[in-house]
Design an enzyme around this catalytic site. Structure first.
Site, PDB file in Angstrom:
ATOM      1  CD  GLU A  50      -2.973  -1.015   0.107  1.00  0.00           C
ATOM      2  OE1 GLU A  50      -3.013   0.393  -0.556  1.00  0.00           O
ATOM      3  OE2 GLU A  50      -3.765  -1.680  -0.198  1.00  0.00           O
ATOM      4  CE1 TYR A 133      -7.226   2.563  -0.425  1.00  0.00           C
ATOM      5  CE2 TYR A 133      -4.770   2.827  -0.158  1.00  0.00           C
ATOM      6  CZ  TYR A 133      -5.927   2.179  -0.791  1.00  0.00           C
ATOM      7  OH  TYR A 133      -5.889   1.038  -1.590  1.00  0.00           O
ATOM      8  CG  ASP A 151      -8.889   3.700  -4.788  1.00  0.00           C
ATOM      9  OD1 ASP A 151     -10.029   3.597  -5.165  1.00  0.00           O
ATOM     10  OD2 ASP A 151      -7.829   2.995  -5.510  1.00  0.00           O
TER      11      ASP A 151
END
Length: 306
Positions: A50, A133, A151
């Site tokens: 990520e 996020y 996102d």
């Protein structure tokens, strides 16, 4: 919105909507084969992925991710190494401050969570370099928690297919999360699949410039398609400044020089001076790297942070 009972629903659980089921079923057969989607990939690997995927294409991330996890398979392994080595290993991923944040995150996980990536969104959010996020993405994709994950791709799909707008407009954490929460199945397994599916749809089908509506699994219920694909006048996207000759290029050249040496003392001032012809721009780039913690001044020159 009509619903249909999911075979995964527990007795008495709220059914998964047709919209969500269509996306989940499509994802089950059409999802790209990406390493972080493999069973038992692990929370640390998902967290690293990520960090790397932020504003960076998948094809550039995969080889770096593989190398990174081979070298630092746990947070403790990375925390035991220097921040400079993290910056060196970041190579061509861009936004190298993310390497420093990931290193600081590994240190915090080691010291505060016994080397285990936490599963709680608030605990993840409290780690260095982790925003709303990433905290939700790790909680969902690593641990199966039921949380809305939003996102850019998710926002675009919701704007088009649900709200009938071609552009999602400026991001708003509260509004975006509420919109996703309204669509999220109650069943945890379905919720995880839906989070991944809607993100995937925006990445490969409902793209910003060339949506491929013919293969979209929710085309029959898409509000934007039903309305005739109206242009809703979203804000103009900022055009990124030219890279050639920019301070970003100079910063990259200086970091590339530092990465190329295995000398712990770094490189000389003269070596850095030879990187770029414009002295004022070079000094500006170097000062910025030092302020960002990506470069350390030494008696004779510069080195990666220790």
């Amino acid at each position: 919105m009509t619903t249909t009972t999911s075979p995964r629903d527990a007795a008495g659980a709220e059914a998964t909507s047709d919209y969500a089921r269509s996306l989940i079923d499509w994802f089950d057969v059409s999802a790209r084969d990406l390493p972080w989607r493999a069973p038992h990939f692990g929370a640390w690997g998902i967290l690293v992925s990520e960090f790397m995927l932020q504003q960076t294409p998948v094809v550039r991330v995969i080889p770096r991710l593989t190398e990174w996890l081979e070298r630092w398979p746990t947070p403790e392994a990375l925390a035991a190494d220097s921040p400079g080595e993290a910056v060196r290993a970041w190579q061509s991923l861009g936004y190298p401050r993310r390497a420093l944040w990931l290193h600081a995150c590994a240190v915090a996980i080691t010291e505060m969570h016994d080397g285990v990536v936490p599963s709680d969104v608030d605990a993840l959010r409290a780690l260095p370099g982790i925003g709303d996020y990433t905290s939700r993405a790790v909680a969902v994709f690593a641990y199966g928690g039921r949380h809305p994950v939003v996102d850019t791709n998710t926002r675009r799909v919701i704007a088009r297919s649900v709200e009938g707008r071609d552009d999602a407009g400026p991001p708003s954490a509260r509004r975006d999360l509420e919109a996703m929460e309204r669509l999220l199945p109650r069943d945890e397994l379905d919720a995880r699949g839906f989070n991944a599916a809607i993100m995937e749809l925006g990445a490969v089908v409902c793209t910003a410039r060339r949506p491929d509506c013919d293969i979209c699994p929710v085309r029959s219920s898409c509000a934007w398609r039903s309305a005739g694909f109206p242009e809703t006048g979203g804000p103009r996207k900022k055009v990124q400044k030219k890279f050639e000759g920019s301070d970003r290029q100079v910063r990259g050249l200086v970091l590339a020089l530092l990465r190329s040496t295995n000398d712990t003392d770094g490189v000389s001032i003269g070596a850095v001076d030879a990187v770029w012809h414009d002295r004022a721009q070079l000094e500006r780039a170097v000062d910025g790297l030092v302020r960002d913690g990506l470069l350390a001044r030494t008696p004779d020159g510069f080195a990666l942070p220790s």
